[in-house]
Enzyme design. Structure first.
Site, PDB file in Angstrom:
ATOM      1  CG  ASP A  15      -1.959  -1.150   1.158  1.00  0.00           C
ATOM      2  OD1 ASP A  15      -1.875  -1.985   0.237  1.00  0.00           O
ATOM      3  OD2 ASP A  15      -2.815  -1.228   2.063  1.00  0.00           O
ATOM      4  CG  ASP A  55      -6.514  -0.082   1.128  1.00  0.00           C
ATOM      5  OD1 ASP A  55      -6.820  -1.278   1.310  1.00  0.00           O
ATOM      6  OD2 ASP A  55      -6.944   0.849   1.859  1.00  0.00           O
ATOM      7  CG  HIS A  57     -11.211   0.866   0.128  1.00  0.00           C
ATOM      8  ND1 HIS A  57     -11.218  -0.481   0.412  1.00  0.00           N
ATOM      9  CD2 HIS A  57     -10.310   1.431   0.994  1.00  0.00           C
ATOM     10  CE1 HIS A  57     -10.366  -0.719   1.410  1.00  0.00           C
ATOM     11  NE2 HIS A  57      -9.796   0.406   1.764  1.00  0.00           N
ATOM     12  CG  HIS A  61     -14.758  -0.083   1.579  1.00  0.00           C
ATOM     13  ND1 HIS A  61     -14.034  -0.224   2.739  1.00  0.00           N
ATOM     14  CD2 HIS A  61     -14.767  -1.298   0.983  1.00  0.00           C
ATOM     15  CE1 HIS A  61     -13.600  -1.475   2.827  1.00  0.00           C
ATOM     16  NE2 HIS A  61     -14.034  -2.143   1.777  1.00  0.00           N
ATOM     17  CG  HIS A  90      -8.509   4.911   3.065  1.00  0.00           C
ATOM     18  ND1 HIS A  90      -9.469   4.656   4.017  1.00  0.00           N
ATOM     19  CD2 HIS A  90      -7.986   3.696   2.737  1.00  0.00           C
ATOM     20  CE1 HIS A  90      -9.522   3.362   4.258  1.00  0.00           C
ATOM     21  NE2 HIS A  90      -8.629   2.750   3.490  1.00  0.00           N
ATOM     22  CE  LYS A 115      -3.966  -4.275   1.106  1.00  0.00           C
ATOM     23  NZ  LYS A 115      -4.704  -3.317   1.935  1.00  0.00           N
ATOM     24  CB  CYS A 164      -1.961  -2.857   5.293  1.00  0.00           C
ATOM     25  SG  CYS A 164      -3.703  -2.371   5.163  1.00  0.00           S
TER      26      CYS A 164
HETATM   27  C1  VGL Z   1      -4.718   0.560   5.660  1.00  0.00           C
HETATM   28  C2  VGL Z   1      -6.323   1.324   7.083  1.00  0.00           C
HETATM   29  C3  VGL Z   1      -7.301   1.146   6.139  1.00  0.00           C
HETATM   30  C4  VGL Z   1      -3.271   0.255   5.418  1.00  0.00           C
HETATM   31  C5  VGL Z   1      -5.666   0.357   4.686  1.00  0.00           C
HETATM   32  O1  VGL Z   1      -2.837   0.198   4.250  1.00  0.00           O
HETATM   33  O2  VGL Z   1      -2.559   0.053   6.410  1.00  0.00           O
HETATM   34  N1  VGL Z   1      -5.055   1.041   6.850  1.00  0.00           N
HETATM   35  N2  VGL Z   1      -6.954   0.656   4.934  1.00  0.00           N
HETATM   36 ZN    ZN Z   2      -8.319   0.732   3.315  1.00  0.00          ZN
END
Ligand code: VGL
Ligand code: ZN
Length: 232
Positions: A15, A55, A57, A61, A90, A115, A164
């Protein structure tokens, strides 16, 4: 000590997206500080296998606080029998904040795993989504892809250290990979989590290292052929 990176080791970039960096909607503390080091690491081509997670979404979401009127950001609510943190929106699909960071040369990445695209299910680990309404955690395809390449060892970096990256490390250990985390090429959403995160890595048997520990690392000259290096 001159360390040799195994041809069966994969680098997993978790990410590395602008929304997790200062100026983004879910900024990690100093999140952008990892960008130069990751770009340099990729340029050295130490790893026979390189994967990035992204990431990704939909705008509605379930993890977004805006999907739960009356709730506040970072509040935790029960969802499908587990705690769900409500994040600011996000990494909305096709927005600039969701892109793989533009200051990194991604051309040497072999595979991108997206994802979090199911509107009903959050997704932290690169390997499996979080628990869904049926109580299952669907695979993302990462383990299958690594299996196809004979990978048995993973090096993790990226964002967020306490979310993550941590969840990906947990699953990597569960799945039997020898697991390393490049600590200084990660940053947390919550800096206060650093000591618990570090303790958790130790408990899991994750090898915590720093980018400089790879300064003298070499890839065996024949490893790319030996690993059957090919792009997909
Ligand atoms: C993440 C919170 C929500 C991450 C992703 O990449 O750590 N954290 N979505
Ligand atoms: Zn996320």
């Amino acid at each position: 000590m001159s360390l040799s990176i195994s041809p069966r080791a994969a680098l997993i970039l978790v990410d590395v997206q602008p929304d997790f960096m200062p100026g983004g909607t879910l900024a990690c503390h100093e999140g952008d500080a990892i960008v130069p080091g990751i770009d340099q690491l990729l340029r050295r081509r130490l790893f026979s296998h390189v994967v990035a997670t992204q990431d990704w979404h939909p705008a509605d979401h379930i993890s977004f606080v805006g999907s739960h009127p009356g709730r506040t950001p970072f509040e935790r609510i029960p969802l499908y029998g587990h705690a769900q943190t409500l994040w600011p929106a996000h990494c909305v699909q096709n927005t600039a904040g969701a892109a793989l960071h533009p200051a990194i040369d991604w051309s040497t990445v072999d595979k991108v795993i997206r994802k979090g695209d199911d509107p009903r299910v959050d997704s932290y680990s690169g390997f499996r989504e979080n628990h869904g309404p049926d109580g299952r955690r669907p695979a993302t395809g990462l383990a299958e892809w690594l299996r196809g390449r004979g990978v048995d060892e993973v090096y993790l970096c990226g964002l967020a250290r306490d979310v993550c990256v941590l969840w990906t490390a947990q699953d990597a250990v569960d799945l039997g990979y020898r697991t390393h985390v490049l600590w200084d090429l990660t940053r947390p959403v919550t800096p206060e989590s650093d000591i618990p995160t570090r303790i958790r890595f130790d408990q899991l048997g994750v090898d915590v290292i720093h980018a400089l520990d790879l300064a003298h690392a070499q890839q065996p000259p024949t490893s790319r052929q030996a690993a059957g290096h090919s792009r997909t």
